[in-house]
Design a protein around this motif. Structure first.
Motif, short mmCIF file in Angstrom:
data_model
loop_
_atom_site.label_atom_id
_atom_site.label_comp_id
_atom_site.label_asym_id
_atom_site.label_seq_id
_atom_site.Cartn_x
_atom_site.Cartn_y
_atom_site.Cartn_z
N VAL A 131 0.85 -1.19 0.00
CA VAL A 131 0.00 0.00 0.00
C VAL A 131 0.89 1.24 0.00
CG1 VAL A 131 -1.95 -1.13 1.16
CG2 VAL A 131 -0.18 -0.06 2.53
N PRO A 132 0.38 2.38 -0.51
CA PRO A 132 1.20 3.60 -0.54
C PRO A 132 1.39 4.23 0.83
CG PRO A 132 -0.96 4.03 -1.48
CD PRO A 132 -0.89 2.55 -1.21
N GLU A 133 0.49 3.90 1.77
CA GLU A 133 0.58 4.46 3.12
C GLU A 133 -0.19 3.57 4.08
OE1 GLU A 133 -1.34 8.23 2.32
OE2 GLU A 133 -3.22 7.49 3.17
N VAL A 134 0.14 3.68 5.34
CA VAL A 134 -0.60 2.96 6.38
C VAL A 134 -0.73 3.88 7.59
CG1 VAL A 134 1.43 1.82 7.40
CG2 VAL A 134 -0.81 0.78 7.64
N VAL A 135 -1.91 3.87 8.19
CA VAL A 135 -2.15 4.60 9.43
C VAL A 135 -2.06 3.59 10.56
CG1 VAL A 135 -3.80 5.96 10.77
CG2 VAL A 135 -3.63 6.30 8.29
N VAL A 136 -1.27 3.90 11.58
CA VAL A 136 -1.11 3.01 12.72
C VAL A 136 -1.58 3.75 13.97
CG1 VAL A 136 0.51 1.64 14.08
CG2 VAL A 136 0.88 1.93 11.62
N ARG A 137 -2.51 3.13 14.68
CA ARG A 137 -3.01 3.67 15.94
C ARG A 137 -2.38 2.85 17.07
NH1 ARG A 137 -7.06 7.06 14.67
NH2 ARG A 137 -8.05 6.75 12.65
N ILE A 138 -1.77 3.52 18.01
CA ILE A 138 -1.10 2.89 19.13
C ILE A 138 -1.81 3.32 20.40
CG2 ILE A 138 1.09 2.68 20.38
CD1 ILE A 138 2.36 3.73 17.65
N ASP A 139 -2.15 2.37 21.25
CA ASP A 139 -2.77 2.71 22.53
C ASP A 139 -2.55 1.60 23.54
OD1 ASP A 139 -4.57 0.75 21.67
OD2 ASP A 139 -6.30 2.06 21.61
N THR A 140 -3.00 1.85 24.76
CA THR A 140 -2.91 0.84 25.81
C THR A 140 -4.18 -0.01 25.77
OG1 THR A 140 -1.59 2.30 27.19
CG2 THR A 140 -2.68 0.45 28.30
N ALA A 199 -5.07 0.20 36.16
CA ALA A 199 -4.47 1.46 36.64
C ALA A 199 -5.21 2.65 36.04
CB ALA A 199 -3.00 1.53 36.27
N ALA A 200 -5.30 3.71 36.79
CA ALA A 200 -5.84 4.97 36.29
C ALA A 200 -4.73 5.71 35.58
CB ALA A 200 -6.39 5.80 37.45
N ASP A 201 -5.02 6.20 34.38
CA ASP A 201 -4.04 6.97 33.60
C ASP A 201 -4.73 8.27 33.18
OD1 ASP A 201 -2.20 8.04 31.82
OD2 ASP A 201 -1.71 6.11 30.92
N ARG A 202 -4.39 9.36 33.86
CA ARG A 202 -5.07 10.63 33.61
C ARG A 202 -4.55 11.36 32.38
NH1 ARG A 202 -6.39 12.91 39.60
NH2 ARG A 202 -6.67 10.88 40.53
N ASP A 203 -3.41 10.96 31.85
CA ASP A 203 -2.83 11.63 30.68
C ASP A 203 -2.73 10.64 29.53
OD1 ASP A 203 -1.51 13.16 28.83
OD2 ASP A 203 0.37 13.26 29.93
N LEU A 204 -3.76 10.57 28.71
CA LEU A 204 -3.76 9.63 27.59
C LEU A 204 -3.03 10.18 26.37
CD1 LEU A 204 -7.44 8.34 27.87
CD2 LEU A 204 -5.35 7.35 28.84
N SER A 205 -2.62 11.44 26.41
CA SER A 205 -1.98 12.05 25.24
C SER A 205 -0.64 11.41 24.91
CB SER A 205 -1.79 13.55 25.46
OG SER A 205 -0.85 13.79 26.49
N ASN A 206 0.01 10.77 25.85
CA ASN A 206 1.33 10.19 25.58
C ASN A 206 1.29 8.67 25.37
OD1 ASN A 206 0.83 9.51 28.22
ND2 ASN A 206 2.59 10.60 29.06
N ASN A 207 0.10 8.08 25.42
CA ASN A 207 0.02 6.65 25.12
C ASN A 207 -1.04 6.34 24.06
OD1 ASN A 207 -2.24 6.97 26.75
ND2 ASN A 207 -1.96 5.05 27.84
N GLN A 208 -1.56 7.37 23.43
CA GLN A 208 -2.45 7.19 22.29
C GLN A 208 -1.88 8.00 21.13
OE1 GLN A 208 -6.37 8.40 23.56
NE2 GLN A 208 -6.71 6.50 24.67
N HIS A 209 -1.41 7.29 20.12
CA HIS A 209 -0.78 7.94 18.97
C HIS A 209 -1.44 7.46 17.69
CE1 HIS A 209 2.52 9.26 21.53
NE2 HIS A 209 2.62 8.03 21.97
#
Length: 157
Positions: A119-128, A134-144
């Motif tokens: 394929v010419p491109e691929v979108v990859v979603r990364i998350d927990t 565990a409570a994680d109040r800052d999802l901005s650094n583990n959801q890409h």
């Protein structure tokens, strides 16, 4: 690379159980941790290379977590995955992080994923996918969300 099937199976089963409890008081009563993922990926000729390092900024250590990679393109039928990783669908891979000490790193994860078609491109979603409740109040650094073009260039996240 050999896959520890028992370890991966237990992480996947635990992840499914936690998903069922996500709205309950049990899931919210766990420790608080700030899981983050940093790394890079590249796409070249139908092969997606991913290298990442899970981190924990605290305030509590975690014995293990599971990260998920979701691709916009289908994976080839046969994959040789890194230890602690398992396929979770046509376009998904999950990997255990190993112990995430307070203000420390988990194991480095390197994957070479074969795509079903070039394929010419691929979108990859990364998350927990699972973090032991565990409570994680800052999802901005583990959801890409990363767009990788079929150029062989590395894209950092």
């Amino acid at each position: 690379m050999a896959v520890r099937r028992g370890a991966v199976r237990s992480v996947v089963v635990a992840g499914l159980l936690v998903l069922g409890l996500s709205g309950s008081a049990e899931a919210r009563s766990g420790p608080e941790a700030d899981v983050a993922y940093h790394g890079q990926m590249s796409l070249a000729q139908g092969q997606l290379r991913v290298w990442l390092v899970p981190q924990n900024e605290g305030p509590a250590a975690l014995p293990n977590a599971t990260l998920r990679l979701r691709l916009s393109a289908e994976l080839a039928d046969r994959q040789e995955l890194a230890e602690g990783c398992a396929r979770a669908g046509l376009r998904e891979v999950v990997c255990e992080t190993g112990e995430l000490p307070l203000h420390g790193q988990g194991r480095h994860i390197g994957l070479l994923l074969e795509l079903r078609e070039r394929v010419p491109e691929v979108v990859v979603r990364i998350d927990t996918w699972w973090n032991g409740g565990a409570a994680d109040r800052d999802l901005s650094n583990n959801q890409h969300v990363v767009l990788a073009l079929d150029t062989g260039d590395a894209y950092a996240f």
